[in-house]
Design an enzyme around this catalytic site. Structure first.
Site, PDB file in Angstrom:
ATOM      1  N   HIS A   1       0.740  -1.078   0.039  1.00  0.00           N
ATOM      2  CA  HIS A   1      -0.070  -0.048  -0.008  1.00  0.00           C
ATOM      3  C   HIS A   1       0.797   1.245  -0.135  1.00  0.00           C
ATOM      4  O   HIS A   1       0.385   2.263  -0.598  1.00  0.00           O
ATOM      5  CB  HIS A   1      -0.903   0.001   1.304  1.00  0.00           C
ATOM      6  CG  HIS A   1      -1.936  -1.038   1.299  1.00  0.00           C
ATOM      7  ND1 HIS A   1      -1.752  -2.078   2.349  1.00  0.00           N
ATOM      8  CD2 HIS A   1      -2.959  -1.490   0.747  1.00  0.00           C
ATOM      9  CE1 HIS A   1      -2.816  -2.892   2.077  1.00  0.00           C
ATOM     10  NE2 HIS A   1      -3.511  -2.483   1.141  1.00  0.00           N
TER      11      HIS A   1
ATOM     12  N   GLN B   1     -18.244  -5.947  -1.519  1.00  0.00           N
ATOM     13  CA  GLN B   1     -17.472  -6.842  -2.349  1.00  0.00           C
ATOM     14  C   GLN B   1     -17.253  -8.208  -1.752  1.00  0.00           C
ATOM     15  O   GLN B   1     -16.722  -9.153  -2.041  1.00  0.00           O
ATOM     16  CB  GLN B   1     -16.337  -5.931  -2.535  1.00  0.00           C
ATOM     17  CG  GLN B   1     -15.356  -5.941  -1.601  1.00  0.00           C
ATOM     18  CD  GLN B   1     -14.297  -5.091  -1.830  1.00  0.00           C
ATOM     19  OE1 GLN B   1     -14.289  -3.774  -2.239  1.00  0.00           O
ATOM     20  NE2 GLN B   1     -12.810  -5.425  -1.897  1.00  0.00           N
TER      21      GLN B   1
ATOM     22  N   GLN C   1      -0.677  -4.036  -9.114  1.00  0.00           N
ATOM     23  CA  GLN C   1      -0.942  -5.344  -9.999  1.00  0.00           C
ATOM     24  C   GLN C   1      -1.210  -6.466  -9.295  1.00  0.00           C
ATOM     25  O   GLN C   1      -1.650  -7.435 -10.000  1.00  0.00           O
ATOM     26  CB  GLN C   1       0.400  -5.118 -10.771  1.00  0.00           C
ATOM     27  CG  GLN C   1       0.594  -6.465 -11.732  1.00  0.00           C
ATOM     28  CD  GLN C   1      -0.352  -6.653 -12.975  1.00  0.00           C
ATOM     29  OE1 GLN C   1      -0.946  -5.499 -13.100  1.00  0.00           O
ATOM     30  NE2 GLN C   1      -0.341  -7.477 -13.703  1.00  0.00           N
TER      31      GLN C   1
ATOM     32  N   ARG D   1      -4.291 -10.194   4.284  1.00  0.00           N
ATOM     33  CA  ARG D   1      -4.717 -11.517   4.584  1.00  0.00           C
ATOM     34  C   ARG D   1      -3.484 -12.498   5.203  1.00  0.00           C
ATOM     35  O   ARG D   1      -3.772 -13.450   5.616  1.00  0.00           O
ATOM     36  CB  ARG D   1      -5.542 -12.137   3.508  1.00  0.00           C
ATOM     37  CG  ARG D   1      -6.876 -11.613   3.279  1.00  0.00           C
ATOM     38  CD  ARG D   1      -7.564 -12.309   2.340  1.00  0.00           C
ATOM     39  NE  ARG D   1      -9.253 -11.927   2.499  1.00  0.00           N
ATOM     40  CZ  ARG D   1      -9.609 -11.074   1.440  1.00  0.00           C
ATOM     41  NH1 ARG D   1      -8.758 -10.706   0.471  1.00  0.00           N
ATOM     42  NH2 ARG D   1     -10.898 -10.604   1.283  1.00  0.00           N
TER      43      ARG D   1
HETATM   44  P1  AMP Z   1      -6.297  -4.063  -0.286  1.00  0.00           P
HETATM   45  O1  AMP Z   1      -6.480  -2.909   0.768  1.00  0.00           O
HETATM   46  O2  AMP Z   1      -6.004  -5.114  -0.326  1.00  0.00           O
HETATM   47  O3  AMP Z   1      -7.776  -3.612  -1.046  1.00  0.00           O
HETATM   48  O4  AMP Z   1      -5.533  -3.224  -1.505  1.00  0.00           O
HETATM   49  C1  AMP Z   1      -5.664  -1.835  -1.714  1.00  0.00           C
HETATM   50  C2  AMP Z   1      -4.622  -1.590  -2.946  1.00  0.00           C
HETATM   51  O5  AMP Z   1      -3.272  -2.174  -2.852  1.00  0.00           O
HETATM   52  C3  AMP Z   1      -4.922  -2.252  -4.340  1.00  0.00           C
HETATM   53  O6  AMP Z   1      -4.825  -1.618  -5.391  1.00  0.00           O
HETATM   54  C4  AMP Z   1      -4.294  -3.614  -4.256  1.00  0.00           C
HETATM   55  O7  AMP Z   1      -3.907  -3.931  -5.651  1.00  0.00           O
HETATM   56  C5  AMP Z   1      -2.970  -2.786  -3.633  1.00  0.00           C
HETATM   57  N1  AMP Z   1      -2.013  -4.026  -3.018  1.00  0.00           N
HETATM   58  C6  AMP Z   1      -2.298  -4.911  -2.265  1.00  0.00           C
HETATM   59  N2  AMP Z   1      -1.263  -5.626  -2.152  1.00  0.00           N
HETATM   60  C7  AMP Z   1      -0.479  -5.167  -2.560  1.00  0.00           C
HETATM   61  C8  AMP Z   1       1.139  -5.510  -3.012  1.00  0.00           C
HETATM   62  N3  AMP Z   1       1.730  -6.483  -2.620  1.00  0.00           N
HETATM   63  N4  AMP Z   1       1.820  -4.706  -3.827  1.00  0.00           N
HETATM   64  C9  AMP Z   1       1.259  -3.820  -4.437  1.00  0.00           C
HETATM   65  N5  AMP Z   1      -0.026  -3.302  -4.351  1.00  0.00           N
HETATM   66  C10 AMP Z   1      -0.531  -3.829  -3.491  1.00  0.00           C
END
Ligand code: AMP
Length: 279
Positions: free
Chosen positions: A37, A61, A148, A187
């Site tokens: 993030h 979602q 990505q 997670r």
């Molecule tokens: P989330 O909080 O998991 O919904 O993710 C929020 C944003 O962070 C989304 O655009 C994800 O694709 C991105 N994201 C989550 N994990 C990673 C990672 N390991 N590397 C790069 N971006 C990430």
């Protein structure tokens, strides 16, 4: 750094920034932040004058049987991380602020949602496009950064932005990994130590296939079988899917175009996703 909890205050802040002729970069998240993030926040900062991070675990979602209630949350820690990354605003609304009890309008994309994660999570992307559209209207960003890591989500958002003419530039940032290659994810904290160790084999599988892919003309069915064997020999997990699709439109792979190898795997109850682009 400001923490904004209401839509009216968020809209007013964004209007003021735009009135001053400045730009807003936006990073939507579900919180429990990690270095992945933070890499998105740094990109948003490089692209725009001000940066807004939203922290909101979006219920639409998640299917009823999924992990909405146990999704990890730690706002104080997130606040510190955002401050350390010099975020300007955290938008941190409650669900009653975002979804009125009589909410019934949803944004859905067709075609790209009925595959990969959309097969085992049929309502997931409708929830994602709906919340991202709502957040774009509330935050009014000039650019938004997605990871990505969620390759299908990034493609669907790009398509939504193009089809519905959102005036937002979408940037997609590379996957940030732990030292052993496991893609960072909120997670990952659910994995016990054996699962955590074995989860590194997801990335090893992607790399193994990438090496095979470079060697010969690809037979995707064969590669799928080899990838499944490789992973099953190294980890006690259940494969949801291993798929090869066109990296730009999620159609079946075509010659001379980049191919997305996407994987979803259950370690116990915990579902992890990862991918690599083969070209
Ligand atoms: P989330 O909080 O998991 O919904 O993710 C929020 C944003 O962070 C989304 O655009 C994800 O694709 C991105 N994201 C989550 N994990 C990673 C990672 N390991 N590397 C790069 N971006 C990430």
């Amino acid at each position: 750094m400001k923490v904004i909890k209401t839509i009216s205050e968020m809209v007013a802040w964004s209007r003021e920034i735009h009135r001053a002729g400045k730009t807003i970069g936006f990073v939507p998240t579900m919180g429990y932040l990690h270095e992945g993030h933070l890499s998105l926040i740094r990109r948003a900062k490089a692209l725009c004058d001000f940066t807004v991070v939203s922290i909101y675990v979006n219920p639409t979602q998640f299917a009823p049987h999924e992990d909405l209630a146990r999704y990890p949350r730690d706002f104080e820690r997130d606040e510190q991380l955002c401050r350390s990354a010099a975020t300007d605003v955290i938008f941190y609304p409650e669900t009653r602020e975002i979804y009125q009890p009589d909410h019934f309008t949803f944004v859905g994309t067709e075609k790209m949602t009925g595959k990969l994660c959309g097969l085992s999570r049929p309502h997931h992307f409708r929830g994602v496009t709906t919340i991202v559209a709502k957040l774009f209207n509330i935050v009014q960003p000039d650019c938004a950064v997605f990871g990505q890591k969620d390759a299908q989500q990034a493609l669907i958002i790009k398509k939504m932005v193009s089809d519905l003419n959102f005036p937002v530039q979408i940037d997609v940032a590379p996957i940030v990994r732990e030292e052993d290659g496991l893609a960072m994810s909120s997670r990952n904290k659910f994995l016990d130590s054996k699962q955590r160790q074995e989860a590194a084999s997801i990335y090893q599988t992607l790399q193994y296939v990438a090496a095979q892919y470079r060697k010969e003309k690809p037979d995707f069915n064969q590669l799928k079988k080899e990838a499944a064997n490789f992973l099953n020999n190294r980890a006690e997990c259940q494969i949801d899917y291993i798929e090869f699709l066109d990296a730009e439109n999620l159609e079946p792979p075509a010659a001379d175009r980049p191919v997305l190898m996407a994987v979803a795997v259950y370690f116990g109850q915990t579902r992890l996703i990862d991918n690599i682009v083969l070209s």
